[in-house]
Design a protein around this motif. Structure first.
Motif, PDB file in Angstrom:
ATOM      1  N   LEU A   3       8.671  28.793  -0.658  1.00  0.00           N
ATOM      2  CA  LEU A   3       8.393  27.631   0.190  1.00  0.00           C
ATOM      3  C   LEU A   3       8.940  26.393  -0.495  1.00  0.00           C
ATOM      4  CD1 LEU A   3       4.676  27.967   1.446  1.00  0.00           C
ATOM      5  CD2 LEU A   3       6.738  27.991   2.853  1.00  0.00           C
ATOM      6  N   LYS A   4       9.266  25.403   0.313  1.00  0.00           N
ATOM      7  CA  LYS A   4       9.696  24.117  -0.228  1.00  0.00           C
ATOM      8  C   LYS A   4       8.805  23.037   0.353  1.00  0.00           C
ATOM      9  CE  LYS A   4      13.709  21.026  -0.566  1.00  0.00           C
ATOM     10  NZ  LYS A   4      15.146  20.863  -0.203  1.00  0.00           N
ATOM     11  N   LEU A   5       8.086  22.374  -0.513  1.00  0.00           N
ATOM     12  CA  LEU A   5       7.250  21.263  -0.098  1.00  0.00           C
ATOM     13  C   LEU A   5       8.006  19.953  -0.282  1.00  0.00           C
ATOM     14  CD1 LEU A   5       3.821  22.211  -1.725  1.00  0.00           C
ATOM     15  CD2 LEU A   5       4.824  22.984   0.443  1.00  0.00           C
ATOM     16  N   SER A   6       7.750  19.021   0.621  1.00  0.00           N
ATOM     17  CA  SER A   6       8.322  17.682   0.517  1.00  0.00           C
ATOM     18  C   SER A   6       7.202  16.656   0.490  1.00  0.00           C
ATOM     19  CB  SER A   6       9.233  17.397   1.714  1.00  0.00           C
ATOM     20  OG  SER A   6      10.288  18.317   1.792  1.00  0.00           O
ATOM     21  N   CYS A   7       7.478  15.553  -0.151  1.00  0.00           N
ATOM     22  CA  CYS A   7       6.533  14.442  -0.187  1.00  0.00           C
ATOM     23  C   CYS A   7       7.329  13.160   0.007  1.00  0.00           C
ATOM     24  CB  CYS A   7       5.777  14.429  -1.502  1.00  0.00           C
ATOM     25  SG  CYS A   7       4.736  12.973  -1.753  1.00  0.00           S
ATOM     26  N   ALA A   8       7.114  12.513   1.132  1.00  0.00           N
ATOM     27  CA  ALA A   8       7.799  11.260   1.439  1.00  0.00           C
ATOM     28  C   ALA A   8       6.912  10.092   1.049  1.00  0.00           C
ATOM     29  CB  ALA A   8       8.125  11.203   2.925  1.00  0.00           C
ATOM     30  N   ALA A   9       7.493   9.157   0.314  1.00  0.00           N
ATOM     31  CA  ALA A   9       6.721   8.034  -0.208  1.00  0.00           C
ATOM     32  C   ALA A   9       7.177   6.715   0.407  1.00  0.00           C
ATOM     33  CB  ALA A   9       6.881   7.963  -1.719  1.00  0.00           C
ATOM     34  N   SER A  10       6.238   5.812   0.519  1.00  0.00           N
ATOM     35  CA  SER A  10       6.547   4.455   0.974  1.00  0.00           C
ATOM     36  C   SER A  10       5.555   3.499   0.338  1.00  0.00           C
ATOM     37  CB  SER A  10       6.485   4.354   2.503  1.00  0.00           C
ATOM     38  OG  SER A  10       5.189   4.645   2.974  1.00  0.00           O
ATOM     39  N   GLN A  29       0.848  -1.180   0.000  1.00  0.00           N
ATOM     40  CA  GLN A  29       0.000   0.000   0.000  1.00  0.00           C
ATOM     41  C   GLN A  29       0.891   1.240   0.000  1.00  0.00           C
ATOM     42  OE1 GLN A  29      -2.730   0.104   3.256  1.00  0.00           O
ATOM     43  NE2 GLN A  29      -3.488   2.145   2.762  1.00  0.00           N
ATOM     44  N   VAL A  30       0.646   2.104  -0.980  1.00  0.00           N
ATOM     45  CA  VAL A  30       1.457   3.310  -1.121  1.00  0.00           C
ATOM     46  C   VAL A  30       0.976   4.372  -0.134  1.00  0.00           C
ATOM     47  CG1 VAL A  30       2.125   5.171  -2.672  1.00  0.00           C
ATOM     48  CG2 VAL A  30       1.902   2.831  -3.539  1.00  0.00           C
ATOM     49  N   GLN A  31       1.929   5.015   0.498  1.00  0.00           N
ATOM     50  CA  GLN A  31       1.630   6.173   1.348  1.00  0.00           C
ATOM     51  C   GLN A  31       2.461   7.350   0.890  1.00  0.00           C
ATOM     52  OE1 GLN A  31       2.078   5.068   5.569  1.00  0.00           O
ATOM     53  NE2 GLN A  31      -0.098   5.466   5.769  1.00  0.00           N
ATOM     54  N   LEU A  32       1.814   8.493   0.736  1.00  0.00           N
ATOM     55  CA  LEU A  32       2.485   9.728   0.380  1.00  0.00           C
ATOM     56  C   LEU A  32       2.152  10.769   1.438  1.00  0.00           C
ATOM     57  CD1 LEU A  32       1.583   9.789  -3.432  1.00  0.00           C
ATOM     58  CD2 LEU A  32       3.688   8.954  -2.401  1.00  0.00           C
ATOM     59  N   VAL A  33       3.177  11.382   1.999  1.00  0.00           N
ATOM     60  CA  VAL A  33       2.957  12.352   3.075  1.00  0.00           C
ATOM     61  C   VAL A  33       3.647  13.655   2.711  1.00  0.00           C
ATOM     62  CG1 VAL A  33       3.258  12.846   5.511  1.00  0.00           C
ATOM     63  CG2 VAL A  33       2.823  10.490   4.763  1.00  0.00           C
ATOM     64  N   GLU A  34       2.837  14.696   2.499  1.00  0.00           N
ATOM     65  CA  GLU A  34       3.377  16.014   2.167  1.00  0.00           C
ATOM     66  C   GLU A  34       3.658  16.809   3.433  1.00  0.00           C
ATOM     67  OE1 GLU A  34      -0.023  15.360  -0.958  1.00  0.00           O
ATOM     68  OE2 GLU A  34       0.282  15.074   1.192  1.00  0.00           O
ATOM     69  N   SER A  35       4.612  17.699   3.329  1.00  0.00           N
ATOM     70  CA  SER A  35       4.917  18.617   4.413  1.00  0.00           C
ATOM     71  C   SER A  35       5.520  19.883   3.831  1.00  0.00           C
ATOM     72  CB  SER A  35       5.869  17.977   5.421  1.00  0.00           C
ATOM     73  OG  SER A  35       7.086  17.636   4.801  1.00  0.00           O
ATOM     74  N   GLY A  36       5.577  20.930   4.654  1.00  0.00           N
ATOM     75  CA  GLY A  36       6.247  22.150   4.230  1.00  0.00           C
ATOM     76  C   GLY A  36       5.336  23.299   3.858  1.00  0.00           C
ATOM     77  N   GLY A  37       4.040  23.059   3.876  1.00  0.00           N
ATOM     78  CA  GLY A  37       3.123  24.142   3.554  1.00  0.00           C
ATOM     79  C   GLY A  37       3.102  25.196   4.646  1.00  0.00           C
ATOM     80  N   GLY A  38       2.426  26.321   4.371  1.00  0.00           N
ATOM     81  CA  GLY A  38       2.328  27.367   5.359  1.00  0.00           C
ATOM     82  C   GLY A  38       1.873  28.664   4.753  1.00  0.00           C
ATOM     83  N   LEU A  39       2.033  29.720   5.527  1.00  0.00           N
ATOM     84  CA  LEU A  39       1.654  31.067   5.121  1.00  0.00           C
ATOM     85  C   LEU A  39       2.911  31.843   4.748  1.00  0.00           C
ATOM     86  CD1 LEU A  39      -0.406  33.420   4.947  1.00  0.00           C
ATOM     87  CD2 LEU A  39       0.017  33.806   7.388  1.00  0.00           C
ATOM     88  N   VAL A  40       2.869  32.475   3.590  1.00  0.00           N
ATOM     89  CA  VAL A  40       4.028  33.227   3.125  1.00  0.00           C
ATOM     90  C   VAL A  40       3.539  34.486   2.415  1.00  0.00           C
ATOM     91  CG1 VAL A  40       4.160  31.980   0.924  1.00  0.00           C
ATOM     92  CG2 VAL A  40       6.226  33.029   1.870  1.00  0.00           C
ATOM     93  N   GLN A  41       4.336  35.524   2.439  1.00  0.00           N
ATOM     94  CA  GLN A  41       3.982  36.750   1.729  1.00  0.00           C
ATOM     95  C   GLN A  41       4.273  36.605   0.243  1.00  0.00           C
ATOM     96  OE1 GLN A  41       6.045  39.988   3.726  1.00  0.00           O
ATOM     97  NE2 GLN A  41       4.205  40.450   4.908  1.00  0.00           N
ATOM     98  N   ALA A  42       3.559  37.377  -0.537  1.00  0.00           N
ATOM     99  CA  ALA A  42       3.801  37.389  -1.977  1.00  0.00           C
ATOM    100  C   ALA A  42       5.264  37.714  -2.244  1.00  0.00           C
ATOM    101  CB  ALA A  42       2.901  38.402  -2.653  1.00  0.00           C
TER     102      ALA A  42
END
Length: 124
Positions: free
Chosen positions: A18-25, A1-14
């Motif tokens: 940002l750098k998003l990550s996605c860890a897969a297994s 079973q594949v799992q994908l977990v994103e992280s790194g989101g947030g609030l930022v000014q124009a």
């Protein structure tokens, strides 16, 4: 079973970054293309960018080309979305997805595994 977990989101000014990550297994990461998609409130999920299984082939939606970069580290089973020069219209929930083959695609129906999403909010 594949799992994908994103992280790194947030609030930022124009204009910020940002750098998003996605860890897969769950299956051999280096065998599959990865994609990033986003969905703003009241809108359909849209393609952002994709990278082939090797990371050599990447392409992007016109709306983010030149500002966003996708990279992957197959040794870490992780794909990244580096977002620069962010605009308020980039505000959305960002999802990573894994395609069922090595090659890239902008069609979300060609991705069979999805993460839960991470919120990105860009203030003006």
């Amino acid at each position: 079973q594949v799992q994908l977990v994103e992280s790194g989101g947030g609030l930022v000014q124009a204009g910020g970054s940002l750098k998003l990550s996605c860890a897969a297994s769950g299956r051999t990461f280096s065998n599959y293309a990865m994609g990033w998609f986003r969905q703003a409130p009241g809108k359909e999920r849209e393609f952002v960018g994709t990278t082939s299984s090797s990371g050599i082939g990447t392409y992007y939606a016109d709306s983010v080309k030149g500002r966003f970069t996708i990279s992957r580290d197959n040794a870490k089973n992780t794909v990244y979305l580096i977002m620069n020069s962010l605009k308020p219209e980039d505000t959305a929930v960002y999802y990573c997805a894994q395609r069922w083959s090595r090659g890239t695609s902008s069609d979300l129906h060609e991705y069979d595994s999805w993460g839960q999403g991470t919120q990105v909010t860009v203030s003006s």
